[in-house]
Motif scaffolding. Structure first.
Motif, PDB file in Angstrom:
ATOM      1  N   LEU A   1       0.827  -1.212   0.000  1.00  0.00           N
ATOM      2  CA  LEU A   1       0.000   0.000   0.000  1.00  0.00           C
ATOM      3  C   LEU A   1       0.859   1.258   0.000  1.00  0.00           C
ATOM      4  O   LEU A   1       0.527   2.254  -0.653  1.00  0.00           O
ATOM      5  N   GLN A   2       1.980   1.210   0.729  1.00  0.00           N
ATOM      6  CA  GLN A   2       2.886   2.361   0.745  1.00  0.00           C
ATOM      7  C   GLN A   2       3.489   2.592  -0.639  1.00  0.00           C
ATOM      8  O   GLN A   2       3.615   3.743  -1.094  1.00  0.00           O
ATOM      9  N   ALA A   3       3.827   1.499  -1.328  1.00  0.00           N
ATOM     10  CA  ALA A   3       4.380   1.621  -2.680  1.00  0.00           C
ATOM     11  C   ALA A   3       3.345   2.218  -3.633  1.00  0.00           C
ATOM     12  O   ALA A   3       3.679   3.061  -4.481  1.00  0.00           O
ATOM     13  N   VAL A   4       2.087   1.779  -3.493  1.00  0.00           N
ATOM     14  CA  VAL A   4       1.016   2.340  -4.323  1.00  0.00           C
ATOM     15  C   VAL A   4       0.846   3.830  -4.027  1.00  0.00           C
ATOM     16  O   VAL A   4       0.709   4.655  -4.949  1.00  0.00           O
ATOM     17  N   TYR A   5       0.858   4.190  -2.759  1.00  0.00           N
ATOM     18  CA  TYR A   5       0.699   5.594  -2.381  1.00  0.00           C
ATOM     19  C   TYR A   5       1.843   6.448  -2.922  1.00  0.00           C
ATOM     20  O   TYR A   5       1.630   7.567  -3.412  1.00  0.00           O
ATOM     21  N   ASP A   6       3.056   5.904  -2.843  1.00  0.00           N
ATOM     22  CA  ASP A   6       4.216   6.664  -3.326  1.00  0.00           C
ATOM     23  C   ASP A   6       4.093   6.980  -4.811  1.00  0.00           C
ATOM     24  O   ASP A   6       4.360   8.109  -5.241  1.00  0.00           O
ATOM     25  N   ILE A   7       3.671   5.985  -5.606  1.00  0.00           N
ATOM     26  CA  ILE A   7       3.550   6.237  -7.044  1.00  0.00           C
ATOM     27  C   ILE A   7       2.348   7.139  -7.329  1.00  0.00           C
ATOM     28  O   ILE A   7       2.358   7.937  -8.263  1.00  0.00           O
ATOM     29  N   TYR A   8       1.307   7.051  -6.497  1.00  0.00           N
ATOM     30  CA  TYR A   8       0.163   7.956  -6.649  1.00  0.00           C
ATOM     31  C   TYR A   8       0.591   9.408  -6.463  1.00  0.00           C
ATOM     32  O   TYR A   8       0.121  10.309  -7.185  1.00  0.00           O
ATOM     33  N   MET A   9       1.490   9.652  -5.522  1.00  0.00           N
ATOM     34  CA  MET A   9       1.921  11.021  -5.233  1.00  0.00           C
ATOM     35  C   MET A   9       2.908  11.559  -6.264  1.00  0.00           C
ATOM     36  O   MET A   9       3.130  12.761  -6.339  1.00  0.00           O
ATOM     37  N   GLU A  10       3.512  10.695  -7.068  1.00  0.00           N
ATOM     38  CA  GLU A  10       4.451  11.149  -8.105  1.00  0.00           C
ATOM     39  C   GLU A  10       3.674  11.529  -9.355  1.00  0.00           C
ATOM     40  O   GLU A  10       3.656  10.806 -10.354  1.00  0.00           O
ATOM     41  N   ARG A  11       3.032  12.670  -9.327  1.00  0.00           N
ATOM     42  CA  ARG A  11       2.098  13.068 -10.388  1.00  0.00           C
ATOM     43  C   ARG A  11       2.762  13.223 -11.759  1.00  0.00           C
ATOM     44  O   ARG A  11       2.079  13.119 -12.773  1.00  0.00           O
ATOM     45  N   THR A  12       4.060  13.493 -11.793  1.00  0.00           N
ATOM     46  CA  THR A  12       4.710  13.748 -13.081  1.00  0.00           C
ATOM     47  C   THR A  12       5.479  12.536 -13.605  1.00  0.00           C
ATOM     48  O   THR A  12       6.136  12.626 -14.642  1.00  0.00           O
ATOM     49  N   HIS A  13       5.410  11.414 -12.915  1.00  0.00           N
ATOM     50  CA  HIS A  13       6.145  10.212 -13.332  1.00  0.00           C
ATOM     51  C   HIS A  13       5.605   9.710 -14.668  1.00  0.00           C
ATOM     52  O   HIS A  13       4.399   9.521 -14.840  1.00  0.00           O
ATOM     53  N   THR A  14       6.505   9.498 -15.638  1.00  0.00           N
ATOM     54  CA  THR A  14       6.101   9.095 -16.987  1.00  0.00           C
ATOM     55  C   THR A  14       5.308   7.793 -16.981  1.00  0.00           C
ATOM     56  O   THR A  14       4.334   7.637 -17.737  1.00  0.00           O
ATOM     57  N   PHE A  15       5.695   6.854 -16.111  1.00  0.00           N
ATOM     58  CA  PHE A  15       5.072   5.528 -16.103  1.00  0.00           C
ATOM     59  C   PHE A  15       4.211   5.317 -14.856  1.00  0.00           C
ATOM     60  O   PHE A  15       4.067   4.195 -14.374  1.00  0.00           O
ATOM     61  N   ARG A  16       3.666   6.400 -14.359  1.00  0.00           N
ATOM     62  CA  ARG A  16       2.878   6.348 -13.114  1.00  0.00           C
ATOM     63  C   ARG A  16       1.740   5.338 -13.190  1.00  0.00           C
ATOM     64  O   ARG A  16       1.578   4.486 -12.309  1.00  0.00           O
ATOM     65  N   LEU A  17       0.910   5.408 -14.222  1.00  0.00           N
ATOM     66  CA  LEU A  17      -0.251   4.527 -14.324  1.00  0.00           C
ATOM     67  C   LEU A  17       0.143   3.066 -14.542  1.00  0.00           C
ATOM     68  O   LEU A  17      -0.385   2.177 -13.858  1.00  0.00           O
ATOM     69  N   PRO A  18       1.076   2.747 -15.456  1.00  0.00           N
ATOM     70  CA  PRO A  18       1.482   1.342 -15.599  1.00  0.00           C
ATOM     71  C   PRO A  18       2.070   0.750 -14.322  1.00  0.00           C
ATOM     72  O   PRO A  18       1.812  -0.415 -14.009  1.00  0.00           O
ATOM     73  N   ILE A  19       2.847   1.539 -13.588  1.00  0.00           N
ATOM     74  CA  ILE A  19       3.419   1.036 -12.336  1.00  0.00           C
ATOM     75  C   ILE A  19       2.309   0.758 -11.325  1.00  0.00           C
ATOM     76  O   ILE A  19       2.319  -0.263 -10.631  1.00  0.00           O
ATOM     77  N   PHE A  20       1.342   1.690 -11.252  1.00  0.00           N
ATOM     78  CA  PHE A  20       0.211   1.470 -10.346  1.00  0.00           C
ATOM     79  C   PHE A  20      -0.517   0.173 -10.698  1.00  0.00           C
ATOM     80  O   PHE A  20      -0.837  -0.632  -9.815  1.00  0.00           O
ATOM     81  N   LYS A  21      -0.786  -0.041 -11.972  1.00  0.00           N
ATOM     82  CA  LYS A  21      -1.495  -1.250 -12.401  1.00  0.00           C
ATOM     83  C   LYS A  21      -0.726  -2.503 -12.015  1.00  0.00           C
ATOM     84  O   LYS A  21      -1.311  -3.513 -11.614  1.00  0.00           O
ATOM     85  N   ASN A  22       0.586  -2.437 -12.125  1.00  0.00           N
ATOM     86  CA  ASN A  22       1.410  -3.578 -11.757  1.00  0.00           C
ATOM     87  C   ASN A  22       1.320  -3.867 -10.261  1.00  0.00           C
ATOM     88  O   ASN A  22       1.144  -5.025  -9.836  1.00  0.00           O
ATOM     89  N   PHE A  23       1.436  -2.825  -9.439  1.00  0.00           N
ATOM     90  CA  PHE A  23       1.306  -2.997  -7.989  1.00  0.00           C
ATOM     91  C   PHE A  23      -0.078  -3.555  -7.639  1.00  0.00           C
ATOM     92  O   PHE A  23      -0.205  -4.477  -6.817  1.00  0.00           O
ATOM     93  N   LEU A  24      -1.112  -2.983  -8.239  1.00  0.00           N
ATOM     94  CA  LEU A  24      -2.469  -3.402  -7.930  1.00  0.00           C
ATOM     95  C   LEU A  24      -2.701  -4.847  -8.356  1.00  0.00           C
ATOM     96  O   LEU A  24      -3.339  -5.625  -7.634  1.00  0.00           O
ATOM     97  N   GLN A  25      -2.184  -5.222  -9.520  1.00  0.00           N
ATOM     98  CA  GLN A  25      -2.343  -6.602  -9.975  1.00  0.00           C
ATOM     99  C   GLN A  25      -1.682  -7.577  -9.005  1.00  0.00           C
ATOM    100  O   GLN A  25      -2.233  -8.630  -8.687  1.00  0.00           O
ATOM    101  N   ASN A  26      -0.495  -7.214  -8.494  1.00  0.00           N
ATOM    102  CA  ASN A  26       0.170  -8.059  -7.501  1.00  0.00           C
ATOM    103  C   ASN A  26      -0.683  -8.215  -6.253  1.00  0.00           C
ATOM    104  O   ASN A  26      -0.797  -9.316  -5.683  1.00  0.00           O
TER     105      ASN A  26
END
Length: 285
Positions: free
Chosen positions: A129-154
């Motif tokens: 959950l902390q990893a998901v939150y961290d990527i959520y807060m990185e609003r300008t990250h180029t791969f923000r959404l794909p990384i989130f999907k990967n964490f969520l799928q796990n």
């Protein structure tokens, strides 16, 4: 400080959201129909919720899974109640679970609240959950959404693995088709039960006989199709009675009952109360 359960809402600019150790200082007493998927991890304190008009008592280290079109209400929270959460759109859920057995979703609807996790499992959930939150807060990250999907799928794969252990004990070849039928039936019931209350309608939608539909649904759930249709229809009626000022005649007409009298008899048969008495009871509360 968070004062209601608006963590279920997403802005127009976001397809997901996350929060860590969020304090919930007061329940939102307004009954609502959910639009998104939400996973709640109970960090601290206790709460009492209603999901599809069934009550659940939450305690630390439990995980609550909430689905679109479910009816939700927060009834009580302790002063120290805190949650971590992930909320995301149905489109994301569909994309990352396309290979999951259909029975997984039936399981989530039937068992939204997990038993308390062990300390080790709870710690693993916190890290994810902390990893998901961290990527959520990185609003300008180029791969923000794909990384989130990967964490969520796990995260969902972990839930899915436990689902298979608890829920999938049947012969795989035949069961897979039956479970797919169950998921489609439940989906149609969620969409149409407000106005369609006959089993024949759903059998026609699925291109099967009512006899076969009844056999499969009763085998997999222990309920007849008619019972599941009526349960969902009653939930729709309760939603109308508790959240609108519509007259009984207006509700009966909107939900395609022949007349107000039939509507009242149908509701009383399944709840023991007339619609008027149910509305008065909830208003007093």
């Amino acid at each position: 400080m968070q004062t209601n359960m608006n963590l279920f809402q997403l802005s127009d600019q976001e397809s997901f959201a996350a929060g860590i150790d969020v304090p919930i200082s007061a329940p939102s007493f307004a009954l609502q129909k959910l639009e998104n998927f939400t996973i709640l991890f109970i960090c601290q304190g206790n709460a009492r919720l209603e999901v599809d008009f069934q009550r659940y008592d939450l305690q630390p280290r439990q995980v609550m899974k909430l689905l679109p079109n479910q009816f939700f209400q927060c009834l009580e929270v302790s002063v120290d109640f805190r949650v971590s959460y992930i909320t995301f759109t149905p489109a994301i859920m569909h994309e990352i679970t396309v290979r999951f057995d259909p029975s997984f979703f039936a399981f989530l609807k039937q068992y939204p609240l997990s038993p308390p996790l062990t300390a080790d499992k709870a710690e693993n959930h916190r890290h994810l959950l902390q990893a998901v939150y961290d990527i959520y807060m990185e609003r300008t990250h180029t791969f923000r959404l794909p990384i989130f999907k990967n964490f969520l799928q796990n995260f969902l794969m972990e839930i899915y693995d436990k689902t298979k252990a608890l829920f999938l004990h049947r012969n795989a070849a035949n069961t897979s088709r039956q479970e797919e039928l169950l998921e489609k039936f439940i989906s149609f019931v969620f969409q149409h039960s407000g106005t369609q209350r006959e089993v024949q309608f759903y059998a026609d939608q699925l291109c099967i006989t009512t006899r076969y539909l009844s056999s499969v649904i009763q085998h997999l759930t222990g309920h007849t199709p008619k019972e599941l249709i009526d349960i969902r229809c009653i939930q729709e009626i309760k939603m109308q009675l508790r959240t609108t000022n519509k007259t009984m005649q207006e509700i009966a007409f909107e939900l395609d009952f022949p007349d107000q009298s039939f509507f009242a008899r149908y509701f009383k048969k399944h709840t023991g109360l007339t619609p008027v008495a149910y509305r008065a009871q909830k208003t007093e509360v």
